[in-house]
Write a protein that holds these residues in place. Structure first.
Motif, PDB file in Angstrom:
ATOM      1  N   SER A 171      93.635  94.766  53.233  1.00  0.00           N
ATOM      2  CA  SER A 171      93.016  96.083  53.088  1.00  0.00           C
ATOM      3  C   SER A 171      93.149  96.616  51.668  1.00  0.00           C
ATOM      4  N   LEU A 172      94.199  96.186  50.962  1.00  0.00           N
ATOM      5  CA  LEU A 172      94.395  96.661  49.587  1.00  0.00           C
ATOM      6  C   LEU A 172      93.363  96.104  48.630  1.00  0.00           C
ATOM      7  N   THR A 173      92.610  95.081  49.050  1.00  0.00           N
ATOM      8  CA  THR A 173      91.602  94.516  48.149  1.00  0.00           C
ATOM      9  C   THR A 173      90.484  95.503  47.853  1.00  0.00           C
ATOM     10  N   ASN A 174      90.339  96.550  48.687  1.00  0.00           N
ATOM     11  CA  ASN A 174      89.319  97.579  48.433  1.00  0.00           C
ATOM     12  C   ASN A 174      89.766  98.591  47.384  1.00  0.00           C
ATOM     13  N   LEU A 204     110.703  98.227  57.922  1.00  0.00           N
ATOM     14  CA  LEU A 204     109.360  97.977  58.407  1.00  0.00           C
ATOM     15  C   LEU A 204     109.242  96.557  58.942  1.00  0.00           C
ATOM     16  N   GLN A 205     108.634  96.437  60.113  1.00  0.00           N
ATOM     17  CA  GLN A 205     108.477  95.142  60.758  1.00  0.00           C
ATOM     18  C   GLN A 205     106.991  94.904  60.990  1.00  0.00           C
ATOM     19  N   ASP A 206     106.420  93.986  60.241  1.00  0.00           N
ATOM     20  CA  ASP A 206     104.985  93.763  60.306  1.00  0.00           C
ATOM     21  C   ASP A 206     104.676  92.443  59.615  1.00  0.00           C
ATOM     22  N   ASP A 207     103.400  92.018  59.726  1.00  0.00           N
ATOM     23  CA  ASP A 207     102.973  90.876  58.941  1.00  0.00           C
ATOM     24  C   ASP A 207     102.442  91.387  57.603  1.00  0.00           C
ATOM     25  N   LEU A 208     101.764  90.533  56.861  1.00  0.00           N
ATOM     26  CA  LEU A 208     101.276  90.919  55.537  1.00  0.00           C
ATOM     27  C   LEU A 208      99.772  91.158  55.528  1.00  0.00           C
ATOM     28  N   PRO A 242     103.122  84.500  56.630  1.00  0.00           N
ATOM     29  CA  PRO A 242     102.697  83.894  55.365  1.00  0.00           C
ATOM     30  C   PRO A 242     101.983  84.895  54.466  1.00  0.00           C
ATOM     31  N   VAL A 243     101.957  84.578  53.185  1.00  0.00           N
ATOM     32  CA  VAL A 243     101.210  85.406  52.232  1.00  0.00           C
ATOM     33  C   VAL A 243      99.729  85.112  52.434  1.00  0.00           C
ATOM     34  N   PRO A 244      98.899  86.126  52.767  1.00  0.00           N
ATOM     35  CA  PRO A 244      97.472  85.853  53.017  1.00  0.00           C
ATOM     36  C   PRO A 244      96.750  85.423  51.745  1.00  0.00           C
ATOM     37  N   LYS A 245      95.728  84.594  51.929  1.00  0.00           N
ATOM     38  CA  LYS A 245      94.945  84.146  50.783  1.00  0.00           C
ATOM     39  C   LYS A 245      94.226  85.289  50.093  1.00  0.00           C
ATOM     40  N   SER A 246      94.049  86.393  50.821  1.00  0.00           N
ATOM     41  CA  SER A 246      93.354  87.550  50.245  1.00  0.00           C
ATOM     42  C   SER A 246      94.103  88.173  49.091  1.00  0.00           C
ATOM     43  N   ILE A 247      95.349  87.755  48.855  1.00  0.00           N
ATOM     44  CA  ILE A 247      96.083  88.295  47.715  1.00  0.00           C
ATOM     45  C   ILE A 247      95.347  87.977  46.418  1.00  0.00           C
TER      46      ILE A 247
END
Length: 929
Positions: free
Chosen positions: A256-259, A247-251, A276-281
Motif C-alpha cells: 500500500s505504501l507504493t502509492n 505489532l503482529q502482522d505480515d508485511l 517474507p519481504v514482498p516484491k512490491s518493495i
C-alpha cells in the motif's frame, strides 16, 4: 444625572488605562496576578528561573515572559523550557487572554492540565512535552481555534483522544505519544486538513481521513494488532515510524505504501512483523532514503528488486530470519551509506558490494556467509566501520580491504575460518581504533606494519596460529588500551615495553612464551593481565603463582638429566591416575543425580509433585489477599502447601501473554540442576489444566519472608496490622546483599555445567529471606549456553532478540548482540549503584544525556556523599571511613556498567573486590572495638 454618571465612570476607565499611574489598567493587573498564581504553584525552582518574578521588575521583563508591542503590557508568550520546575500548572493561566505561546516542555509539572486553557482562543502553540501531567486531554482545547501546535508527548495522560480536536482546522502538529492514552484515533481528526505531523496512539485501523499527513510516529509504546490497511491513501506521507511496539502482522502494508509517491523514510523496528519481504518493495517511491525493519520475525530471501531504490541511503534488516544469498542487485544502490544485515542467515556476499562507493557502515556480522571476502570491497573508499564477524568466510584476507585507510571506527573479521597471514597492508589503517581478527586460522608472524596504526585502542589477535616473537614495533602504539594475543603459538620473552604502555587489559595466555614476567605497569594489576598456559614463565607478582626465576649462578646440586626424566614420568602417571579417578567419580555422581532429580518428593533436594487443585487450595483460590507480586508473565501468590506444611510462593503464569510459555520453559531449564544459597530455590513446576479445561502452568518457590530488594530500596514503610513500620537497609546489609547477588551471578556464569545468563537482573528479582540473605530469582528470560569448539550455542529460540528491563538492559543488545554474560555484569552494575544511591535508573531526574552511570561517575570521589542514599548517612559510621568505602563500592558499579562490553569488570573480580571491601570494614571495626 444618569448621563453624568456614565461620563464619570468612562473617565475613570480612560484614566486607569491611559493615565500615568503605576496600575496601568485592570486588565494588565489580571495578567500580573495570573503570573503570580503560576509562580505560587511551583514547588521547586532549582535553577532560579523565577527569581526575577518580583515587584522590583515589571512583569514584562520577567524571565520567560514576552509582552505584546501592539497591546502593551499584555503577555503573549510564556516560555520556561528545561528549567527543572516542579509543581502544578495553575488554572489562573486561563486569565492570560492574549497568550499565543505556552512552552513548558522538559520540566516536572504534575497534576491535570487545567481546563481553563480552553479560554485562550489566541493560543497558537501549546508545548508541554516531557512533564508528568496526568488525567485526560482537556476537551475544550477545541476552543483554541488558532492552535497550530499541540505537543503533549512524554507525560502520563490517560483516557481517549478527544473527538473535539477535529475542529482545530489550523493544527499542523499533534503529539500524544509516550502517554497512557487508550482507544483509537477519532475519525474527526480526518477533518484536520492542515495536519502534517501526527505522533499519537494507539495505532488506528484507518488513517485515510487525515489525507494531508506528511509524518506519522507511533514509536515506543505497547501497541498491538495489525498495521493500518489504507496507508496508500496518505498521498502526502513522507515519514512513517512504528518502532518498539508489539505489532503482529505480515508485511503486506508495504504494497500500500507504493502509492505514497512522496515517501522518504519508514521504520517498523522492534515489532513482531512476520513473513517474507514482498516484491512490491521495489515499487516504493524513488525518493525513499531510509528503510528500517530490524528486530522482527521477517524470513525468506531479500527480493532482488531492492536494487530499484536509487536514493536509498540507510537499509537496516538486522535481527530477523532472512536467508539465502544477498542479491547482486544490492550493488545498484549507489547512494547507500549504511547497510545493516547482521544477525540473519544470509549465505553469500556478492562481489557487487564493491559498487557501493559511498558506503560508511557495513554490518554483516552473525550470518552464515561462506566463500571468500570479495576483494571488490576495496573500492569502498568511504568505509568507516566494517563488521563481517561470526560468519564462515574462508581463504585469505584480501589486501585491498586492509588498504582502506578510511576505516576508523572498527574493523572486525573475528570468528571466521580465514587463513594465510595478516597482510602487511594492515599498516594502512592509520586512523583505526579497533582491530579484531580473532578466532580464525591465521598463520605467520605479527606484521611490524601494525606500528603504523597509531590510533589503535583495541587489538585482538587471539585464537589464531601466529608464531614468532611479539614484535618490538608494537611499542609505537602508545594509545593501546586492550591487547589480546592469547591462544597462539607466540614464543620468546615478554617485551619489557608492554609495561610502559597505558594498557588496561593484556592477555598473553596459552602461548609458548618463556622467561621472566615484568613487575611494572600493567603487570602489577592482577585483574588486568593473564599469562596462563605459558609453562616456561617465571617471576611476576605473587597472584600469578608462577615459579621463582632461577638464580644467575648455577646450582651445585643439579639432578641428572636421566633422573629428571624418571621423575617427570612418575609425576605424570600419578596425576593421570588421580584425574581418571576424579573423572569416574564425577561422571558417576552426575549420572545418578540426573537420574533421580525428579524421583522422590523432598523439600531439600528434589522437586515436589503438585496439582492445580493443591495450588488452588494453598492460595485460597488465587485470591487477592494472597497476592504478593505481579511480574511480566503472571502473578505471585503466597500460601501454605499441605505437602510441606510451610509457606511457599506460587507464580501462576498468564498464558494469554505472548512469551509466557517460553518463560516457563526457560525458568524450568535454568533452575532444574542448579544449587546455590543465593539462588531462589524452585520446589515444583506444575503444567496441567484448571477446572475449566484451560491450560495452567505455575512454578512453586521457597517463600522469601522479607520480600524483594525493590521494596526495601524504594518504599519507606510496610503495613503490619495497620501500623506503618519503617523499612531501611543499613550499609552492611546492602554490602552483604551486593556480595550475595554477585556470588549468584558468578555461579551461573562460571560454575554450572552450562553457562547460564540471567537476562533480567534488577531489584524486583532479588528476594530476601528472614535472615536478609539475598536470592536471585525470575529466570524467565534466562539463556543457557554451552561452549563447543569455541562457538556459542544457545538453547533457546532462533531469535537473537534479547528482552530485558529498560534501565538495566545492556546497551549492546540494542545493536543486535547476542546474549552474553558480560551483559549480566552491566545489569549488576546498575543494580549496585541503585542500591547505594537509592535512585532508579529510570528516575525522572535522568533526562537528556544524564544517566545513573554518569551521575555516579561524575561524583567520584569527592562528591560521593552528595549522591548516596541519605539513609546510609544517618548511620553511626565514621564519615571518612564511610566515604572511602562508598567510593570503592560505587567504582565497581561504574566499572561494571561501562558502555563498551570490553571495558566491564569480570564477575569473578567483582566478587573478590566486594569481599575485600567487607573484610577491610570488619578489620576497622575490630580496631575500633
Amino acid at each position: 444625572m444618569a448621563n453624568w454618571l456614565i461620563i464619570f465612570f468612562t473617565s475613570i476607565v480612560w484614566w486607569c488605562c491611559f493615565g500615568n499611574t503605576p496600575a496601568t489598567c485592570l486588565q494588565n493587573e489580571t495578567d500580573r496576578s495570573a503570573l503570580i498564581a503560576f509562580k505560587s504553584a511551583i514547588d521547586q525552582d532549582p535553577f532560579g528561573s523565577l527569581i526575577s518574578w518580583n515587584d522590583s521588575v515589571h512583569y514584562c521583563d520577567w524571565n520567560g515572559i514576552l509582552c505584546s508591542h501592539r497591546h502593551p503590557n499584555r503577555v503573549v508568550k510564556l516560555r520556561l523550557r528545561s528549567q527543572g520546575l516542579v509543581g502544578s500548572l495553575s488554572p489562573h493561566i486561563g486569565n492570560l487572554s492574549f497568550l499565543k505561546s505556552l512552552i513548558l516542555r522538559n520540566n516536572s509539572f504534575h497534576g491535570p492540565i487545567p481546563q481553563e486553557i480552553g479560554r485562550l482562543f489566541r493560543l497558537q502553540n501549546i508545548s508541554l512535552r516531557k512533564n508528568s501531567f496526568h488525567g485526560e486531554v482537556p476537551t475544550n482545547f477545541s476552543q483554541c481555534s488558532n492552535l497550530e501546535i499541540l505537543d503533549l508527548i512524554g507525560n502520563n495522560l490517560t483516557g481517549n483522544i478527544p473527538a473535539e480536536l477535529g475542529s482545530l482546522s489550523k493544527l499542523t502538529f499533534l503529539g500524544l505519544t509516550t502517554n497512557k492514552i487508550s482507544g483509537t484515533i477519532p475519525p474527526s481528526l480526518g477533518n484536520l486538513s492542515s495536519l502534517t505531523q501526527l505522533f499519537t496512539g494507539p495505532l488506528p485501523i484507518s488513517l485515510s481521513n487525515a489525507s494531508k499527513l506528511q509524518q506519522i510516529g507511533f514509536d515506543d509504546n505497547s501497541f498491538v494488532g495489525p498495521m493500518p490497511r489504507d496507508l496508500g491513501r496518505l498521498l502526502s506521507l513522507q515519514k512513517f515510524g512504528v518502532g518498539d511496539n508489539l505489532l503482529q502482522d505480515d508485511l503486506s502494508f508495504i504494497s500500500s505504501l507504493t502509492n505514497c509517491t512522496s515517501l522518504k523514510a519508514f521504520s517498523v523496528t522492534g515489532n513482531f512483523l512476520r513473513g517474507p519481504v514482498p516484491k512490491s518493495i521495489a515499487n516504493l517511491s524513488s525518493e525513499v532514503s531510509i528503510i528500517i525493519m530490524q528486530d522482527n520475525e521477517i524470513y525468506g530471501s531479500l527480493p532482488s528488486g531492492i536494487g530499484n531504490l536509487p536514493n536509498l541511503g540507510i537499509f537496516d534488516m538486522v535481527m530477523n530470519h532472512l536467508s539465502g544469498p544477498i542479491p547482486t542487485t544490492i550493488g545498484k544502490l549507489h547512494n547507500l551509506h549504511r547497510l545493516y544485515l547482521g544477525v540473519n542467515y544470509f549465505t553469500q556476499l556478492p562481489s557487487s558490494i564493491g559498487n557501493l562507493t559511498l558506503l560508511n557502515t557495513l554490518y554483516l556480522g552473525r550470518n552464515k556467509i561462506h566463500g571468500s571476502i570479495p576483494s571488490s570491497l576495496g573500492n569502498c573508499k568511504n568505509l568507516l566501520d566494517l563488521n563481517l564477524a561470526h560468519n564462515n568466510f574462508h581463504g585469505s584476507i584480501p589486501p585491498e580491504i586492509m588498504s582502506l585507510s578510511s576505516i576508523s571506527i572498527s574493523f572486525n573479521l573475528s570468528y571466521n575460518a580465514l587463513t594465510g597471514s595478516l597482510p602487511l597492508e594492515v599498516g594502512s589503517l592509520k586512523n583505526l581504533e579497533k582491530l579484531d581478527v580473532s578466532n580464525n586460522r591465521l598463520l605467520g608472524s605479527i606484521p611490524n606494519s601494525l606500528s603504523n596504526c597509531l590510533s589503535l585502542e583495541w587489538l585482538h589477535l587471539e585464537g589464531n596460529s601466529f608464531e614468532g616473537e611479539i614484535p618490538q614495533s608494537l611499542r609505537e602504539l602508545r594509545g593501546l588500551q586492550e591487547l589480546d594475543l592469547s591462544r597462539n603459538n607466540l614464543s620468546g620473552l615478554i617485551p619489557s615495553y608492554l609495561s610502559e604502555l597505558h594498557l588496561e587489559k593484556l592477555n598473553l595466555s596459552f602461548n609458548k612464551l618463556h622467561g621472566r614476567v615484568p613487575m611494572e605497569g600493567i603487570f602489577r594489576n592482577e585483574s588486568a593481565i593473564s599469562v596462563d598456559g605459558n609453562n616456561d614463565l617465571c617471576g611476576g607478582i605473587p597472584y600469578l603463582r608462577l615459579p621463582l626465576c632461577p638464580s644467575s649462578k648455577s646450582s651445585k646440586n643439579k639432578l641428572s638429566h636421566k633422573m629428571k626424566v624418571i621423575l617427570a614420568v612418575v609425576v605424570v602417571l600419578v596425576l593421570c591416575s588421580i584425574l581418571l579417578g576424579c573423572l569416574f567419580i564425577f561422571l558417576h555422581w552426575r549420572r545418578v543425580s540426573r537420574k533421580t532429580a525428579f524421583s522422590v518428593p523432598s523439600l531439600k533436594h528434589h522437586l515436589l509433585r503438585v496439582s492445580y487443585a493443591e495450588l488452588l487450595k494453598a492460595t485460597d483460590g488465587f485470591s487477592e489477599d494472597k497476592l504478593i507480586g505481579v511480574g511480566n508473565y503472571g502473578s505471585v501468590y503466597k500460601g501454605i502447601l499441605d505437602q510441606v506444611q510451610t509457606m511457599v510462593a506460587v507464580k501462576a503464569l498468564n498464558l494469554q501473554l505472548r512469551g509466557a510459555s517460553k518463560s516457563f520453559m526457560s525458568e524450568c531449564k535454568a533452575l532444574r540442576f542448579i544449587r546455590h544459597r543465593n539462588l531462589l530455590k524452585i520446589l515444583s513446576a506444575c503444567s496441567s489444566v484448571d477446572f475449566q479445561g484451560n491450560e495452567f502452568k505455575a512454578l512453586v518457590y521457597e517463600f522469601m519472608a522479607n520480600g524483594s530488594l525493590e521494596k526495601w530500596l524504594h518504599h519507606d514503610g510496610i503495613e503490619n496490622n495497620g501500623q506503618q513500620e519503617s523499612r531501611n537497609l543499613k550499609f552492611i546489609q546492602r554490602l552483604n546483599i551486593a556480595i550475595d547477588v554477585a556470588s549468584a551471578i558468578e555461579y551461573l556464569h562460571c560454575h554450572c555445567d552450562s553457562t547460564i545468563i540471567h537476562g533480567d537482573l534488577k531489584p524486583s528479582n532479588v528476594l530476601l529471606d528472614d535472615e536478609m540473605i539475598a536470592h536471585v530469582g525470575d529466570f524467565g528470560l534466562a539463556k543457557i549456553i554451552s561452549t563447543i569448539s569455541n562457538e556459542v550455542v544457545q538453547h533457546q529460540s532462533n531469535s537473537t532478540a534479547v528482552r530485558g528491563t529498560i534501565g538495566y538492559v545492556a546497551p549492546e543488545y540494542a545493536m543486535g548482540n547476542r546474549a552474553s554474560t558480560i551483559a549480566d555484569v552491566y545489569s549488576y552494575g546498575i543494580l549496585l549503584m541503585e542500591m547505594f544511591t537509592g535512585k532508579r535508573p529510570t528516575d525522572n531526574v535522568f533526562k537528556d544525556d544524564l544517566t545513573l552511570h554518569i551521575l555516579v561517575e561524575s561524583a567520584l570521589p569527592d562528591q560521593v556523599l552528595e549522591i548516596v542514599d541519605p539513609r546510609i548517612l544517618s548511620e553511626h559510621e565514621p564519615r571518612s571511613w564511610l566515604k572511602d568505602t562508598l567510593v570503592s563500592v560505587l567504582r565497581i558499579g561504574v566499572a561494571c556498567s561501562m558502555e563498551s562490553p570490553r571495558d566491564r569488570m569480570q564477575i569473578q573480580d567483582v566478587v573478590n573486590a566486594l569481599c575485600k571491601i567487607k573484610k577491610v570494614r570488619e578489620n576497622n571495626r575490630l580496631r575500633q572495638d
